[in-house]
Scaffold this motif. Structure first.
Motif, mmCIF file in Angstrom:
data_model
loop_
_atom_site.group_PDB
_atom_site.id
_atom_site.type_symbol
_atom_site.label_atom_id
_atom_site.label_comp_id
_atom_site.label_asym_id
_atom_site.label_seq_id
_atom_site.Cartn_x
_atom_site.Cartn_y
_atom_site.Cartn_z
ATOM 1 N N TYR A 201 0.677 -1.321 0.017
ATOM 2 C CA TYR A 201 -0.243 0.036 -0.194
ATOM 3 C C TYR A 201 0.919 1.452 0.024
ATOM 4 N N ARG A 205 0.870 3.943 -2.807
ATOM 5 C CA ARG A 205 0.339 5.343 -2.418
ATOM 6 C C ARG A 205 1.338 6.515 -2.890
ATOM 7 N N SER A 217 -4.072 1.819 -5.227
ATOM 8 C CA SER A 217 -3.510 1.941 -3.937
ATOM 9 C C SER A 217 -4.808 2.025 -3.098
ATOM 10 N N TRP A 221 -5.053 -1.034 -0.306
ATOM 11 C CA TRP A 221 -5.534 -0.408 1.333
ATOM 12 C C TRP A 221 -6.447 -1.552 1.746
#
Length: 550
Positions: A201, A205, A217, A221
């Motif tokens: 993640y 990100r 992302s 998550w």
């Protein structure tokens, strides 16, 4: 999620800006004694709370990650300031009074977020509906005629070319230097991450900040299951854009998962399909199947930044907002336990002692407050995301009205979920606890003011409940819940909101807001009692690396 609807009026003149130009310039504010007293009163609307957490269960690498994540989160303050207002330093340089500066800092600008966004700095008038996302002289008609698909992106500013025509500027271009720094920090944290899901993640990100492509992302998550640390970071909510409800604002939360509490909550997501089928609305409005990969988790939050730290503070999160991710994966509901406890002890209990009938005050309980807040976030996953008449998504068809109605839906369906799960024996306690605490919660949220989506949603519900007899007002000014009529009102309001959403009925929502999204004079008098009793409206945080003892 948090937007409101304000009667359309002429946008105020501000100076449209490129990367280096300020959004608007104030003149020197008044510093007369009366104004200073007002600022002191304003600051006292907030009570300070220290954001701490038990770090003893963290690994050595996790302890090293926390300062890096906090540093990345802190950058969101700078980006949100630009989105909400413009040049922070230019504004503060024009202000000499320290109380006013402090209140500017709390509000991320010169407009009081707990008082309908009225200006408290002389020379700066009403807040532009489009904040700093659009040219001040741009009309809605000009926007509609502008032929550029990126104009409706969550991640672009609109500005003017030298010839006066409109253009778009992507966030990753507008904030090029800042997002590179954030991306590098997230990669540093990922190198220390021991949890594979968190590592993936953070890497995705970091890449998203550089190109404004966040969906991958968001999926990553949602796939995280075993991480202890978490960070919600990026351009996320659209509350600040009250012109179209399109543009996202930057914010961040740094979080530590409470594993024991999370285990207690995890199984509730499995009930979503069953609860969806039982919604009190016609079948056409509940054909979508909510994702069951949703998570319910409890966290201690150790850092807020940007949008979520402006004015009233969020105590629970329901993300991602991306409809595709929601339909495929569901959402994650994060209950911010330490911040929630602060609001219950310092605000909700004192409110109940002033406005709730003495015979019902014992029903105001933290467990009920926690459940009502939690299921508000879960309820965002219920109902309908796409209209039933080919008007597109609910969010796009209801435009700037979408967020206020969505918050109203989540509030009322959250209580519906509590009721249904209580009947099944999945939730303990007396339903009177949940209903009375819910009623006290209306008074708490209404105090966020007319500029808040949550405040607007609460007013619609308050006035609807009043019309249906869900409560009565005693001669001493306290309120008494009628539990049977509240159940009926809850079902009726759920039906109304879900129908409006499914039909994409913009005019119907506008009418509902106009009729019921207002604070009646007698309620305002009651809210004034809370101020006179020195009950704070919200909290401000002592937070950061030093506060955590790192």
């Amino acid at each position: 999620m948090k937007i409101i609807i304000i009667t359309l009026f002429t946008l105020l003149v501000i100076v449209s800006c490129e990367n280096t130009k300020e959004a608007r310039k104030p003149v020197k504010q008044s510093t007369v004694e009366e104004n200073q007293q007002t600022m002191a009163d304003n600051i006292n609307k907030y009570v300070s709370f220290k954001l701490t957490a038990d770090l003893s269960g963290l690994t050595e690498n996790e302890l090293k990650m926390l300062p890096i994540l906090i540093k990345a989160a802190d950058k969101m303050n700078e980006l949100f300031w630009h989105e909400a207002y413009g040049d922070k330093n230019e504004l503060l340089a024009k202000i000499s009074d320290e109380d006013i500066k402090k209140y500017v800092d709390i509000n991320y600008g010169p407009w009081d977020r707990l008082n309908g966004n009225v200006s408290f700095v002389e020379g700066i008038e009403e807040k532009p509906l489009g904040a700093n996302y659009y040219p001040s002289d741009m009309s809605k008609e000009e926007f509609e005629k502008f032929d550029d698909v990126s104009k409706t992106s969550l991640y672009t500013f609109l500005r003017r070319n030298d010839d006066g025509s409109l253009k778009t500027i992507p966030f990753h271009i507008q904030f090029e230097s800042q997002v590179k720094e954030v991306s590098n920090l997230l990669l540093q944290a990922s190198a220390l991450a021991e949890d594979a899901g968190l590592k993936k993640y953070l890497e995705l990100r970091a890449a998203a900040f550089l190109n404004d492509k966040y969906q991958e992302s968001d999926f990553a998550w949602m796939d995280m299951k075993t991480n202890t640390l978490d960070i919600v970071i990026g351009p996320i909510e659209t509350y600040e854009d009250q012109l179209f409800g399109i543009k996202a604002t930057h914010e961040a939360y740094v979080l530590i998962k409470d594993q024991k509490w999370s285990e207690k909550l995890a199984h509730f997501a499995n009930f979503l399909p069953e609860l969806q089928k039982g919604l009190p609305v016609d079948e056409a409005y509940k054909t979508e199947v909510p994702g069951t990969d949703s998570d319910l988790n409890a966290y201690d939050v150790v850092y807020y930044a940007g949008d979520c730290n402006a004015g009233g503070k969020t105590i629970a999160i329901n993300l991602p907002n991306d409809e595709e991710v929601q339909l495929q994966k569901g959402t994650r509901r994060l209950q911010l336990k330490n911040a929630m406890r602060a609001k219950f002890d310092k605000i909700l209990v004192p409110i109940s002692e002033v406005l709730i009938d003495e015979s019902q005050r014992a029903y105001v309980k933290f467990d009920a407050f926690f459940a009502n807040t939690m299921f508000h976030e879960v309820a965002h996953g219920l109902g309908i995301k796409n209209t039933i008449n080919n008007k597109g998504t609910v969010r796009s068809s209801l435009k700037e009205l979408a967020s206020a109605l969505e918050e109203g839906k989540a509030d009322i369906l959250g209580l519906y979920m509590v009721q249904q799960l209580h009947k099944k024996g999945e939730i303990e306690g007396d339903m009177k606890d949940y209903m009375t605490t819910f009623m006290a919660g209306i008074f708490r949220s209404v105090r966020f003011g007319a500029s808040s989506a949550h405040g607007k949603a609460n007013m619609i519900r308050f006035n609807f409940f009043k019309e249906k007899g869900a409560f009565t007002k005693n001669e001493d000014g306290t309120y008494k819940v009628n539990y049977d009529k509240m159940e009926t009102a809850m079902a009726d309001l759920s039906n109304l909101i879900l129908t409006l959403q499914g039909n994409g009925d913009y005019d119907g929502v506008a009418q509902l807001v106009k009729e019921k999204g207002i604070i009646p004079a007698d309620l305002q008098n009651d809210l004034n009692k809370l101020s006179k009793a020195n009950i704070p409206v919200d909290i401000v945080f002592e937070q950061g690396v030093k506060t955590l003892g790192l």
